[in-house]
Design an enzyme around this catalytic site. Structure first.
Site, mmCIF file in Angstrom:
data_model
loop_
_atom_site.group_PDB
_atom_site.id
_atom_site.type_symbol
_atom_site.label_atom_id
_atom_site.label_comp_id
_atom_site.label_asym_id
_atom_site.label_seq_id
_atom_site.Cartn_x
_atom_site.Cartn_y
_atom_site.Cartn_z
ATOM 1 N N HIS A 305 -8.077 5.131 6.673
ATOM 2 C CA HIS A 305 -8.955 3.976 6.440
ATOM 3 C C HIS A 305 -9.767 3.697 7.695
ATOM 4 C CE1 HIS A 305 -10.301 -0.035 5.254
ATOM 5 N NE2 HIS A 305 -9.984 0.336 4.031
ATOM 6 N N ASP A 363 -5.519 3.216 -2.519
ATOM 7 C CA ASP A 363 -5.729 4.176 -3.604
ATOM 8 C C ASP A 363 -4.576 5.144 -3.799
ATOM 9 O OD1 ASP A 363 -8.917 3.950 -2.324
ATOM 10 O OD2 ASP A 363 -8.396 3.360 -4.363
#
Ligand code: SDX
Length: 429
Positions: A305, A363
């Site tokens: 991320h 996700d």
């Protein structure tokens, strides 16, 4: 005494103000950099650039924490509802009982879409990806609701925002139904927001639909986790598009487009497909090796991320929700979940992932959960978009209320040909 940053260019000193927010890193205000030095800044991917002031969401990437309007997002996920969070993101405060009644009832009056929108779907091939349909159908809302597209009218802004919160789930369900050749199911306003969405997706006219309360609670939590996330790629796309003054429906549709990318909101679909491709814990080392190979484009989808350099707090809630749903469907020993858990364990002990601070993101577990509920992987990003619509319209509103707001127009570092004269074709060899 306000803090200042000093820059020395060609032996000349320049000072720029340092601004502080309520929490998080200070910023160096370089808005006068070009006019005072003739230089631009250079920051591909905006890794060190704050594009705006915002009061909606704050992420502490080092600690792995996320706050919506100051409330811990995981606390909202466990105690609030998605529709209440949508209200919070838009208004900045949780609703009073009276405000909640007015808002939730108002949303119900907008859940249906113009009947003629059905014809819009007929133009798509049946097997079209739901995001291919939604990116255009959401933009088309401006053609069906021209009475709420004046961005300078506060009343119209609120109506269009409520229309999007209410109609995007209906359109997402329609995109799914169309892709599988089943008839569209109208909203049922006797159900709450997420139950209503589930029945539009999974009900069929031939049978009475019974909402699975475990699924409804899990999906509502998933919507909360996906509702907003500061200036991510799709939200920044919405802000840049909206900065030209284009109508709200077209602005929000640009968020759908950006979110669809596999590096962003498309990662949930890609992550499940990756786990299915791995298929067995014995094959994990091969994929970890590929993810670390600079010459192999393969990445661990659902890992890493830009902001979180710690475990994505949403992934923690997601993992717990995943276990609840798999328990409900009698798949608590699901093989793909075992692959995900083992993959996470191995990756988090591997120096490549540790050194680069790559952790599971939202996700990584969402695909397994949604798949267990019966959603095809092609619907995962559409579900993400249903939730993120709440964040996108909150940022859209905030941008218009920002007195510093101007049309977004980044500059560049030009690397092309220097100016040169045109050569006639007859003179070229
Ligand atoms: C979302 O911004 C948001 O807030 C997004 C989001 C939201 O709610 O809006 O949180 C939603 O988009 C979550 C992210 C979903 N995407 C994925 O899971 C795709 C896989 N992840 C990567 O593509 C990547 O981690 C990103 C896109 C998420 C972040 O990319 P960055 O910040 O540009 O980091 P990078 O690609 O420069 O990676 C830094 C290093 C690189 O190695 P080096 O060049 O330094 O040697 O880490 C490596 C990368 O190769 N790396 C990975 C990796 N992610 C980064 N290596 C293997 N597998 C990965 N998943």
């Amino acid at each position: 005494m306000s803090k200042k940053a000093k820059l020395i260019i060609d032996n000349k000193d320049y000072e720029f103000p340092i601004l502080g927010g309520s929490v998080g890193p200070d910023v160096v205000d370089i808005s006068k950099l070009y006019s005072s030095t003739g230089n631009f800044t250079f920051d591909p991917g905006f890794t060190s650039t704050a594009s705006c002031e915002s009061s909606i969401t704050y992420i502490d990437g080092e600690k792995g924490e996320c706050f919506y309007r100051g409330y811990p997002m995981d606390e909202l996920a466990n105690k609030s509802s998605f529709l209440e969070v949508a209200y919070l993101l838009w208004n900045g405060e949780l609703p009073t009982k009276e405000e909640w009644f007015e808002y939730s009832e108002a949303i119900k009056t907008h859940t249906m879409v113009h009947e003629q929108m059905k014809k819009f779907f007929d133009g798509f091939r049946r097997g079209s990806h739901p995001m291919a349909i939604l990116t255009s159908v959401v933009a088309a809302l401006s053609a069906f609701y021209p009475d709420s597209i004046d961005v300078n009218d506060l009343q119209q802004r609120q109506i269009s925002a409520r229309r999007m919160i209410a109609k995007v789930p209906t359109l997402a369900a329609m995109a799914y139904k169309y892709s599988i050749g089943q008839p569209f199911i109208y909203p049922d306003n006797s159900l709450d927001y997420t139950e209503n969405f589930l029945q539009m997706v999974f009900a069929v006219p031939a049978e009475k639909y019974k909402v699975n309360k475990v699924f409804a609670k899990a999906l509502d939590k998933i919507f909360i986790l996906h509702a907003d996330h500061e200036q991510n790629a799709s939200t920044s796309t919405v802000r840049l598009a909206a900065s030209s003054g284009v109508n709200p429906f077209a602005s929000i549709s640009t968020g759908f487009t950006s979110l669809w990318g596999p590096l962003h909101g498309g990662a949930n679909e890609a992550a499940l497909n990756m786990l299915l491709e791995i298929g067995d814990v014995k094959k994990i080392p091969e994929y970890i090796k590929r993810a670390k190979d600079k010459d192999d484009p393969f990445k661990l989808m659902g890992f890493g991320h830009r902001v979180y350099k710690n475990y994505d707090p949403r992934a923690k809630v997601m993992q717990k929700t995943c276990h609840e749903v798999l328990e409900e469907v009698g798949k608590k020993d699901d093989k793909i979940l075992q692959v995900a858990i083992e993959l996470e364990k191995i990756a988090l002990q591997d120096e490549y992932f540790v050194e680069k601070k790559l952790y599971p993101n939202i996700d990584f577990y969402s695909g397994i959960t949604l798949n267990a509920m019966g959603f095809p992987s092609t619907m995962f990003t559409a579900l993400f978009a249903v939730a993120r619509t709440a964040g996108w319209i909150a940022h859209w509103k905030e941008m218009y209320l920002d007195t510093k707001n101007r049309i977004g127009r980044p500059r560049q570092l030009y690397m092309g040909e220097k100016p040169r004269p045109f050569t006639e074709l007859k003179d070229r060899n």
